[in-house]
Every structure is written in C-alpha cells, then in structure tokens.
Design a protein around this motif. Structure first.
Motif, PDB file in Angstrom:
ATOM      1  N   PRO A  59       0.723  -1.306   0.060  1.00  0.00           N
ATOM      2  CA  PRO A  59       0.019   0.044   0.039  1.00  0.00           C
ATOM      3  C   PRO A  59       0.969   1.134   0.172  1.00  0.00           C
ATOM      4  CG  PRO A  59       0.053  -1.012   2.233  1.00  0.00           C
ATOM      5  CD  PRO A  59       0.946  -1.705   1.318  1.00  0.00           C
ATOM      6  N   ALA A  61      -0.513   4.302  -0.931  1.00  0.00           N
ATOM      7  CA  ALA A  61      -1.356   5.620  -0.675  1.00  0.00           C
ATOM      8  C   ALA A  61      -1.945   5.417   0.937  1.00  0.00           C
ATOM      9  CB  ALA A  61      -2.584   5.368  -1.720  1.00  0.00           C
ATOM     10  N   SER A  63      -4.863   5.390   3.691  1.00  0.00           N
ATOM     11  CA  SER A  63      -6.085   4.845   3.670  1.00  0.00           C
ATOM     12  C   SER A  63      -6.455   4.549   5.265  1.00  0.00           C
ATOM     13  CB  SER A  63      -6.579   3.602   2.831  1.00  0.00           C
ATOM     14  OG  SER A  63      -5.697   2.344   3.476  1.00  0.00           O
ATOM     15  N   VAL A  64      -7.825   4.361   5.333  1.00  0.00           N
ATOM     16  CA  VAL A  64      -8.274   3.997   6.847  1.00  0.00           C
ATOM     17  C   VAL A  64      -7.485   3.017   7.349  1.00  0.00           C
ATOM     18  CG1 VAL A  64     -10.101   2.665   5.842  1.00  0.00           C
ATOM     19  CG2 VAL A  64     -10.109   3.873   8.135  1.00  0.00           C
ATOM     20  N   GLU A  65      -7.401   1.677   6.352  1.00  0.00           N
ATOM     21  CA  GLU A  65      -6.524   0.606   6.878  1.00  0.00           C
ATOM     22  C   GLU A  65      -5.053   0.782   6.957  1.00  0.00           C
ATOM     23  OE1 GLU A  65      -8.339  -3.327   4.987  1.00  0.00           O
ATOM     24  OE2 GLU A  65      -7.894  -1.916   3.372  1.00  0.00           O
ATOM     25  N   ASN A  66      -4.392   1.908   6.156  1.00  0.00           N
ATOM     26  CA  ASN A  66      -3.105   1.787   6.530  1.00  0.00           C
ATOM     27  C   ASN A  66      -2.492   3.454   6.414  1.00  0.00           C
ATOM     28  OD1 ASN A  66      -0.501   0.528   6.341  1.00  0.00           O
ATOM     29  ND2 ASN A  66      -0.232   1.729   4.444  1.00  0.00           N
ATOM     30  N   PRO A  69       1.562   4.671   4.983  1.00  0.00           N
ATOM     31  CA  PRO A  69       1.766   4.172   3.896  1.00  0.00           C
ATOM     32  C   PRO A  69       3.108   3.950   3.501  1.00  0.00           C
ATOM     33  CG  PRO A  69       1.210   6.169   2.911  1.00  0.00           C
ATOM     34  CD  PRO A  69       0.973   6.031   4.501  1.00  0.00           C
ATOM     35  N   GLY A 104      -1.809  -3.068   7.672  1.00  0.00           N
ATOM     36  CA  GLY A 104      -1.898  -2.942   6.276  1.00  0.00           C
ATOM     37  C   GLY A 104      -1.035  -3.637   5.355  1.00  0.00           C
ATOM     38  N   ARG A 202     -13.971  -6.455   2.762  1.00  0.00           N
ATOM     39  CA  ARG A 202     -13.585  -5.202   1.899  1.00  0.00           C
ATOM     40  C   ARG A 202     -14.305  -5.100   0.391  1.00  0.00           C
ATOM     41  NH1 ARG A 202      -8.908  -6.218   1.291  1.00  0.00           N
ATOM     42  NH2 ARG A 202      -7.900  -5.862   3.401  1.00  0.00           N
ATOM     43  N   PRO A 207     -13.442  -0.556   2.477  1.00  0.00           N
ATOM     44  CA  PRO A 207     -12.636  -0.545   3.627  1.00  0.00           C
ATOM     45  C   PRO A 207     -12.900   0.092   4.970  1.00  0.00           C
ATOM     46  CG  PRO A 207     -12.037   1.385   2.143  1.00  0.00           C
ATOM     47  CD  PRO A 207     -13.109   0.394   1.674  1.00  0.00           C
ATOM     48  N   ASP A 209     -11.390   0.772   9.374  1.00  0.00           N
ATOM     49  CA  ASP A 209     -10.084   0.899  10.123  1.00  0.00           C
ATOM     50  C   ASP A 209     -10.134  -0.612  10.939  1.00  0.00           C
ATOM     51  OD1 ASP A 209      -8.498   1.306  11.829  1.00  0.00           O
ATOM     52  OD2 ASP A 209      -9.062   3.241  13.066  1.00  0.00           O
TER      53      ASP A 209
END
Length: 309
Positions: A59, A61, A63-66, A69, A104, A202, A207, A209
């Motif tokens: 990853p 970019a 994101s809420v998951e990561n 990055p 992530g 997902r 996505p 958190d």
C-alpha cells in the motif's frame, strides 16, 4: 471493548505452552526447529502445481486501513534513463521504504517483536532489542527461508458465511469444525493459515479501520495451537481479535505464540485467492514458502508468501 479471556486464564495458558529451553537455552528459532528436510520434501511431493500469491499489494497511498503507507519513489524514470552514470546504459531505478508492522502490510513477526512483562522468547530481556536493532530473536533466524506443509482453515466456509464480522472470534471449535469439513489435520511442523474473509468483506463493504474491529483467533485457541506443534501461524488479519482485550493481555495470540511458544506470525495476508483455489481443487494442504528479507537485527520483514497447491 471487552475482556474476552481473563488475566488469570491467560497467565495459566502462557505458562502451560512455554517452549523456553526446549531446543536449548540459546535457541532463537522456536518452532522452526520442528521443520525437517523430510517434512519439506513430503509437502513438495503432494502439490498439483498451481502457485498462489498470499501477500497483499504494497500500500503506497494512505487509507483508513493503512495510515502510514509505504514510500515508493523513482530515483531514475524513463525521462532520466541516461542518468545511470554508465555511457550507453539506460535504466530506471526506484526506492521503497516502509513501516511494515501494523494492519496494512503483509509481514512476518520475528520472535523479538513482542514482549511479556519485559521478556521475549526463551526468557531473553527486552533490553536485548536496542536502538540499533535486536541482538537476539531477530528475523535472521529465518534467513534461509521456510518451505513447509501449509494448511488453510477457511472459517467463513465452515460457518456458511461470506466473512466473519469485525471483532468476531475464531474458537477452538471453529478450528476443529474446519478440519473436519475440509478433511485435513494440522500437525507438527505445519504452517497454519486461518482465513476470516477479510478481503471478501472489503470487496463488498469497502475498507474500514481494522483497529476498530477485525476478526481473529480467540485466546482460547492457544492450547489448540500448542498441542499441534505448528511451525508458523498466519491470518488475513492480525491473528488476534481487534480491538484488543482491555486487560493485561490485549493481544494473547501474539504474546503466547511469539513469546511463550516461539511461533513466528504472518499478519495481513491475502488468503482470498488461496481459498478459491483450495475450493476448486478440493484440497486445503499445499507447499507454503516464506522468504523474509535478511535484516540484521530486524524485528520482522515484509513478505510475499507463495502457496503451491
């Protein structure tokens, strides 16, 4: 957040499953000692030949998951291809930097990654991990890579659902039911992979958190894992249930596996493709390979494991 497993229960389980001294006082490999050339050869002989990537795309970019990055940038691109310093040589060169621990990036946890009351695997003090890296239990214990029999337990398939909801716990009964439904047994030296359907959720729901909710193994699975003497454990989540417990044992799977048993962990795998291939082939065992980077003093490594079904 709740106290899923009490302090007293986890204290007892931790002591019960300890492997400290089992392979000597200086051991840093933990349950990787259970792997033998015969075990690897047997796993290789039983494959059909289909290879499946089990690592997530890196990853780059936020994101809420990561939220942190990976960094990927070009040192030389096509418009600067002559900048190699070698006359006539044209090339592009890039740079990657990442903080791989978290929720992530697909990564390996070395045995120095987690402590319990200031101690890591085989009774080594936390002070053995310094600002320059780990002097004990680092990822270099896996410098030669691992190839062993892998077993996927597809928990959503066993329960008859598409995925487990965030915060749901996989129980020992779930693991037993998956073994029975899939016709497999988990044994010494195996790499156990547990699918919760994270990627399917997902894809359908978008996505979210994972720190606010992620399915994982309940602390009561610890004796089940210890009894089977697995070499490694991997999951499409954090292995533990998220959010963490609210007591002294926020991450019981991480602590009992890494610190007590010496079981290396694989976090944030993408098991969706493997689950689909296993379903097609009607077999849930395969040759599984893991090759971490050789990072002196490293507490783990990003990985891109491959299953050969």
């Amino acid at each position: 957040m709740v106290e899923r497993v009490s302090d007293a229960r986890m204290d007892a389980l931790f002591e019960k499953v300890k492997n400290w001294g089992r392979w000597g006082d200086d051991d840093e490999r933990g349950t990787l000692n259970l792997l033998t050339p015969e075990h690897t050869a047997r796993a290789a002989r039983n494959v059909v030949g289909r290879t499946v990537n089990c690592g997530r795309v890196l990853p780059v970019a936020p994101s809420v998951e990561n939220p942190v990055p990976a960094q990927h940038m070009m040192i030389l691109a096509g418009d600067a291809r002559h900048g190699t310093g070698v006359p006539g040589a044209e090339a592009c060169i890039d740079y990657i930097g990442l903080a791989f621990h978290g929720l992530g990036v697909s990564h390996l946890d070395a045995l120095c990654h987690v402590f319990h009351e200031g101690v890591m695997y085989n009774g080594r003090p936390a002070s053995d991990v310094m600002s320059t890296g780990a002097t004990r239990n680092s990822v270099m214990a896996m410098a030669g890579g691992v190839a062993s029999r892998g077993v996927l337990l597809d928990i959503p398939r066993t329960r008859g659902v598409d995925w487990l909801e965030p915060g749901d716990g996989v129980t020992p009964d779930d693991l037993d039911a998956a073994c029975e439904a899939q016709g497999v047994q988990v044994g010494p030296g195996d790499i156990l992979l547990v699918s919760t359907g994270r990627d399917a959720r997902r894809e359908a729901e978008g996505p979210w958190d994972p720190g606010h909710g992620l399915a994982g193994l309940d602390g009561e699975c610890v004796p089940w894992l210890a009894e089977r003497d697995i070499a490694m454990l991997g999951c499409d989540g954090a292995n533990d249930i998220m959010p963490p417990n609210t007591n002294r044992w926020p991450l019981p799977i991480h602590v009992c596996c890494l610190v007590a048993m010496g079981v290396h962990l694989l976090d944030n795998l993408d098991l969706s493709g493997l689950a689909a291939v296993c379903e097609e082939e009607r077999r849930w065992e395969f040759l599984f390979t893991v090759s971490p980077l050789q990072i002196q003093g490293g507490t783990g490594s990003p990985v891109n494991p491959v299953a050969v079904v």
